[in-house]
Design a protein around this motif. Sequence first.
Motif, short mmCIF file in Angstrom:
data_model
loop_
_atom_site.label_atom_id
_atom_site.label_comp_id
_atom_site.label_asym_id
_atom_site.label_seq_id
_atom_site.Cartn_x
_atom_site.Cartn_y
_atom_site.Cartn_z
N ARG A 174 1.16 -1.41 -0.21
CA ARG A 174 0.01 -0.12 -0.01
C ARG A 174 0.92 1.00 -0.36
O ARG A 174 0.64 2.08 -0.89
CB ARG A 174 -0.99 -0.35 1.13
CG ARG A 174 -2.15 0.84 1.39
CD ARG A 174 -3.85 0.20 1.93
NE ARG A 174 -2.62 -0.23 3.38
CZ ARG A 174 -2.06 0.37 4.77
NH1 ARG A 174 -1.93 1.56 4.48
NH2 ARG A 174 -1.79 -0.63 5.19
N ARG A 206 -0.36 10.93 5.84
CA ARG A 206 -1.83 11.17 5.61
C ARG A 206 -2.79 10.93 4.29
O ARG A 206 -1.11 11.49 3.45
CB ARG A 206 -2.46 12.50 6.05
CG ARG A 206 -4.53 12.09 5.92
CD ARG A 206 -4.29 13.67 5.91
NE ARG A 206 -4.37 14.76 6.58
CZ ARG A 206 -4.83 14.54 8.00
NH1 ARG A 206 -6.10 13.78 8.55
NH2 ARG A 206 -4.24 15.41 9.19
N TRP A 207 -3.08 9.73 4.22
CA TRP A 207 -3.18 8.90 2.40
C TRP A 207 -4.68 8.92 1.98
O TRP A 207 -5.36 9.51 3.64
CB TRP A 207 -3.00 7.81 2.50
CG TRP A 207 -2.64 7.52 1.15
CD1 TRP A 207 -3.61 5.83 1.18
CD2 TRP A 207 -2.72 7.13 0.68
NE1 TRP A 207 -3.92 5.76 0.14
CE2 TRP A 207 -3.44 6.96 -0.67
CE3 TRP A 207 -1.90 8.06 -0.27
CZ2 TRP A 207 -2.65 6.54 -2.43
CZ3 TRP A 207 -1.58 8.74 -1.55
CH2 TRP A 207 -2.19 7.51 -2.73
N GLN A 208 -5.02 9.51 1.61
CA GLN A 208 -6.49 10.16 1.01
C GLN A 208 -7.60 10.59 2.33
O GLN A 208 -8.33 9.93 2.48
CB GLN A 208 -6.85 8.97 0.51
CG GLN A 208 -6.10 8.61 -0.43
CD GLN A 208 -7.06 6.89 -0.98
OE1 GLN A 208 -7.22 5.23 -0.10
NE2 GLN A 208 -6.66 7.09 -2.35
N GLN A 209 -6.92 11.42 3.12
CA GLN A 209 -7.85 12.28 4.21
C GLN A 209 -8.19 11.34 5.36
O GLN A 209 -8.65 11.52 5.85
CB GLN A 209 -8.71 13.09 3.01
CG GLN A 209 -8.67 13.72 2.13
CD GLN A 209 -9.22 14.86 1.67
OE1 GLN A 209 -11.10 14.23 1.46
NE2 GLN A 209 -9.84 15.44 1.25
N GLU A 210 -7.37 10.40 5.33
CA GLU A 210 -7.77 9.55 6.64
C GLU A 210 -7.42 10.54 7.27
O GLU A 210 -6.61 11.31 7.66
CB GLU A 210 -6.78 8.07 6.60
CG GLU A 210 -5.07 8.84 6.64
CD GLU A 210 -4.78 7.59 6.51
OE1 GLU A 210 -4.15 6.76 6.78
OE2 GLU A 210 -3.33 7.69 5.77
N GLU A 248 2.40 11.89 -5.87
CA GLU A 248 0.35 11.91 -5.22
C GLU A 248 -0.26 13.53 -4.69
O GLU A 248 0.16 13.05 -3.21
CB GLU A 248 0.56 10.57 -4.45
CG GLU A 248 0.98 9.54 -5.66
CD GLU A 248 -0.30 8.59 -6.50
OE1 GLU A 248 -1.08 9.49 -6.45
OE2 GLU A 248 0.46 8.16 -7.15
N ASP A 249 -1.35 12.99 -5.55
CA ASP A 249 -2.24 14.78 -4.36
C ASP A 249 -2.47 13.75 -2.95
O ASP A 249 -2.78 14.80 -2.02
CB ASP A 249 -3.21 14.93 -4.87
CG ASP A 249 -2.20 16.27 -6.26
OD1 ASP A 249 -1.49 16.37 -5.81
OD2 ASP A 249 -2.66 16.30 -7.46
N GLU A 250 -2.93 12.86 -3.13
CA GLU A 250 -3.63 11.78 -1.97
C GLU A 250 -2.25 11.97 -0.77
O GLU A 250 -2.85 10.94 -0.19
CB GLU A 250 -4.33 11.15 -2.23
CG GLU A 250 -5.21 11.62 -3.22
CD GLU A 250 -5.74 9.96 -3.94
OE1 GLU A 250 -7.87 9.90 -3.71
OE2 GLU A 250 -5.32 9.46 -4.69
N ALA A 251 -1.28 12.30 -1.29
CA ALA A 251 -1.08 11.87 0.09
C ALA A 251 -0.01 14.08 1.06
O ALA A 251 0.90 14.23 0.19
CB ALA A 251 0.91 11.54 -0.11
N GLU A 252 -0.60 14.02 2.31
CA GLU A 252 -0.33 14.66 3.15
C GLU A 252 0.38 14.69 3.81
O GLU A 252 0.95 13.94 4.93
CB GLU A 252 -1.41 15.55 3.41
CG GLU A 252 -2.47 15.59 1.61
CD GLU A 252 -4.15 16.34 2.39
OE1 GLU A 252 -3.90 17.08 2.18
OE2 GLU A 252 -4.82 15.46 2.67
#
Length: 284
Positions: A174, A206-210, A248-252
Amino acid sequence: MAQQPSEFKPSISNHDRLSDQGHLVYPVFSRRSGGLSLGINLNTDRGCNFDCVYCQVDRSAPPPPLKPSIEQIEAELRGWLDKLAQEEGNDHALRDISLAGDGEPTSVKILSEVFRLLLDLKREYQLDETKLVLFTNGSGIDRKDLASLWPELYAANFEVWFKLDYWDQDSLVRINRTRLNFERLTEKLIEFGQTYPVILQSCFFRWQQEAFDCAKYQPYVQLVQSLLEQGTKIEKIQAYTLARKPTEDEAEPWSNAEMDQLASLLRSTLKQPVELFYETGTEE
Ligand code: SF4
């Protein structure tokens, strides 16, 4: 234009693009080494057997037509080292020379030659305090041609910064999106680390706003505990979050407060020192 030794002005460099301009060696002020580093990019093809969701290497464009050679690395390193030697006495002491490019250095054939070159240059330029650092995901740490070099490297102020962001096969797939096997990778880490000390480098984000949940990282802690129980010499853990925008935008990044909570978890359960690197800075 990329910086040349003759126009050296230390700054946070964007080394990703230097290889596009034909360079293999780049200067950078590294927050993790706490000073000036020279980086060597052995992976100008941007090849990596991981595809981490937080990777900052842009693989959407074709890589530069530049194949690393020992001759070019030596010429570029000498250029920087000569320049730094001339400026001795200023604040530009060289903290380390690191192998940290756009992919996995242990997959590059000339790595053993590069190590020999670094050992020679370190002696020639009397860089006793300068560290040599290998950033690796560990996939090629068991290469037979490297085995005889480890003692000499470790005697010359060498560190291995071993990537460990995962805790089982599922998280490895993942987070690091690789086909490599979790058991085999951790075996390699243990086998190497039973003889030589390693620094763990672990990226938390953070992945996918978790929502942040410290308990989610308990299996990571258990893995590190298990590595230690099996005799892995873990010198310290560098826990960091994203400092630059990944592809990847979904990684913050986690916030400073979230990283603090994570550090508390690590420090309350592990004896090893934990260095924490926030989105925008360092906690010493
Ligand atoms: S191991 Fe490093 S270079 Fe390879 S994908 Fe992950 S972050 Fe990128």
